[in-house]
Design a protein around this motif. Structure first.
Motif, PDB file in Angstrom:
ATOM      1  N   LEU A 179       0.819  -1.210   0.000  1.00 26.91           N
ATOM      2  CA  LEU A 179       0.000   0.000   0.000  1.00 26.91           C
ATOM      3  C   LEU A 179       0.855   1.263   0.000  1.00 26.91           C
ATOM      4  O   LEU A 179       0.511   2.256  -0.641  1.00 26.91           O
ATOM      5  CB  LEU A 179      -0.945  -0.003   1.206  1.00 26.91           C
ATOM      6  N   HIS A 180       1.990   1.232   0.700  1.00 22.02           N
ATOM      7  CA  HIS A 180       2.791   2.458   0.785  1.00 22.02           C
ATOM      8  C   HIS A 180       3.458   2.814  -0.531  1.00 22.02           C
ATOM      9  O   HIS A 180       4.069   3.876  -0.653  1.00 22.02           O
ATOM     10  CB  HIS A 180       3.827   2.362   1.922  1.00 22.02           C
ATOM     11  N   GLN A 199      -3.270   6.552  -0.532  1.00 24.77           N
ATOM     12  CA  GLN A 199      -3.530   5.306   0.184  1.00 24.77           C
ATOM     13  C   GLN A 199      -4.993   5.189   0.617  1.00 24.77           C
ATOM     14  O   GLN A 199      -5.562   4.095   0.600  1.00 24.77           O
ATOM     15  CB  GLN A 199      -2.605   5.200   1.398  1.00 24.77           C
ATOM     16  N   ARG A 200      -5.615   6.295   0.982  1.00 24.72           N
ATOM     17  CA  ARG A 200      -7.016   6.272   1.394  1.00 24.72           C
ATOM     18  C   ARG A 200      -7.910   5.817   0.232  1.00 24.72           C
ATOM     19  O   ARG A 200      -8.756   4.926   0.388  1.00 24.72           O
ATOM     20  CB  ARG A 200      -7.439   7.651   1.891  1.00 24.72           C
ATOM     21  N   GLU A 204       1.202  -3.388   7.254  1.00 21.70           N
ATOM     22  CA  GLU A 204       1.903  -2.103   7.271  1.00 21.70           C
ATOM     23  C   GLU A 204       2.279  -1.793   8.710  1.00 21.70           C
ATOM     24  O   GLU A 204       1.476  -1.984   9.621  1.00 21.70           O
ATOM     25  CB  GLU A 204       1.036  -0.970   6.718  1.00 21.70           C
ATOM     26  N   ARG A 221       7.906   8.217  -1.090  1.00 20.97           N
ATOM     27  CA  ARG A 221       6.506   8.591  -0.993  1.00 20.97           C
ATOM     28  C   ARG A 221       6.255   9.937  -1.694  1.00 20.97           C
ATOM     29  O   ARG A 221       5.265  10.091  -2.420  1.00 20.97           O
ATOM     30  CB  ARG A 221       6.088   8.708   0.482  1.00 20.97           C
ATOM     31  N   GLU A 241      -1.011  11.340   4.567  1.00 25.79           N
ATOM     32  CA  GLU A 241      -2.048  10.635   5.308  1.00 25.79           C
ATOM     33  C   GLU A 241      -1.475  10.152   6.624  1.00 25.79           C
ATOM     34  O   GLU A 241      -0.420   9.511   6.656  1.00 25.79           O
ATOM     35  CB  GLU A 241      -2.529   9.430   4.497  1.00 25.79           C
ATOM     36  N   GLU A 294      -0.928   7.673   9.370  1.00 23.99           N
ATOM     37  CA  GLU A 294      -0.933   6.228   9.201  1.00 23.99           C
ATOM     38  C   GLU A 294      -1.682   5.531  10.341  1.00 23.99           C
ATOM     39  O   GLU A 294      -1.148   4.658  11.031  1.00 23.99           O
ATOM     40  CB  GLU A 294       0.501   5.718   9.053  1.00 23.99           C
ATOM     41  N   TRP A 342      -4.022   3.052  10.451  1.00 27.57           N
ATOM     42  CA  TRP A 342      -4.550   2.098   9.491  1.00 27.57           C
ATOM     43  C   TRP A 342      -5.931   1.594   9.866  1.00 27.57           C
ATOM     44  O   TRP A 342      -6.779   1.348   8.989  1.00 27.57           O
ATOM     45  CB  TRP A 342      -3.575   0.937   9.334  1.00 27.57           C
TER      46      TRP A 342
END
Length: 289
Positions: free
Chosen positions: A123-124, A129-130, A150, A185, A194, A196, A198
């Protein structure tokens, strides 16, 4: 080094396949425990998607752990998918493992809804990511589970004082790795900052946050050949950029560690170990969704 343990910018994943496979082999005991966490949440999945599957080591483990499931490996690098397919055939899993060349998360559209989506350290690499999590959630079957790997702590491989160089080398390598991660990133397309959190992001994607659990991998010294090979990769054998941002003393220490002819190097040290953690976040799609 540390929590991410891979090159973050413009990675040639095909060239790195051997390193990825060695890492997966070293981390296999932890992967098995994470799969048991998945089993507790979803005992009999019909379709599992390994999103960002790399060379398919985890794909194989998932297929073996869930003998009634179809497992779909999705990756953007054909060479890695070819490795996945060959591994599945060698292990008698070719009838249940299939591969899909696609960018994530858009490429899931043609895969079909999944009872489990395994999203391991992928995902990173996505800018938003959202939004990506919302798209992954959309491709879960009702009651399906998203398994997100993550977070965790930087891994440790050597004592603080290794007898050469200035003590505390790994902490300084962790700082250099964190800086490279931030640069990676920042360079991603459509990147959005974002926090993090999760669990909150899984909830924002419309999922019920089932749990967050951190798994420990503790493989003490003396290291096995499998662990030693992975640690050599981490310290930069064949991987450019590890020593960027280090001072001359630390760069010289790393050079000695990865020199197979140096008696103080990783190939000869009795104190090499692997101590690592991986945090896993699980979210479930409502059955009426």
């Amino acid at each position: 080094m540390g929590a991410h343990e891979h090159e973050h910018s413009h990675a040639d994943w095909a060239e790195m396949s051997a390193s990825l496979e060695r890492r997966a082999a070293a981390y296999a005991p932890m992967t098995a425990r994470i799969i048991e966490q998945v089993r507790a949440a979803q005992p009999e999945p019909r379709r599992i998607v390994d999103a960002g599957s790399g060379p398919g080591v985890v794909t194989r483990a998932l297929a073996e752990a869930f003998p009634s499931a179809e497992v779909v490996a999705v990756d953007a690098t054909q060479a890695l998918l070819d490795l996945t397919a060959r591994r599945a055939e060698r292990n008698g899993l070719g009838d249940r493992v299939r591969t899909r060349l696609a960018e994530l998360p858009a490429g899931l559209a043609d895969v079909g809804d999944a009872d489990v989506i395994w999203l391991g350290l992928a995902l990173h690499h996505l800018g938003d990511q959202r939004a990506a999590l919302a798209e992954f959630a959309r491709h879960l079957a009702p009651g399906g589970v998203l398994v997100l790997l993550e977070g965790g702590l930087p891994a440790r491989y050597l004592p603080r004082d290794i007898g050469i160089g200035t003590p505390g080398l790994q902490a300084r390598l962790d700082a250099a790795d964190a800086a490279r991660f931030n640069e990676m990133r920042a360079a991603l397309p459509d990147v959005k900052d974002e926090a993090e959190d999760w669990g909150a992001l899984l909830t924002a994607a419309g999922l019920t946050h089932l749990e967050t659990r951190t798994h420990l991998l503790d493989l003490p010294a003396p290291a096995s050949a499998t662990v030693r090979a992975h640690v050599a990769d981490v310290f930069g054998r064949g991987r450019g950029g590890l020593r960027e941002g280090l001072d001359a003393d630390d760069a010289a220490t790393v050079a000695r560690l990865i020199d197979p002819d140096d008696e103080a190097g990783l190939d000869h040290r009795p104190d090499v170990f692997l101590l690592a953690t991986q945090t896993v976040h699980a979210g479930r799609k409502r059955k009426d969704a």
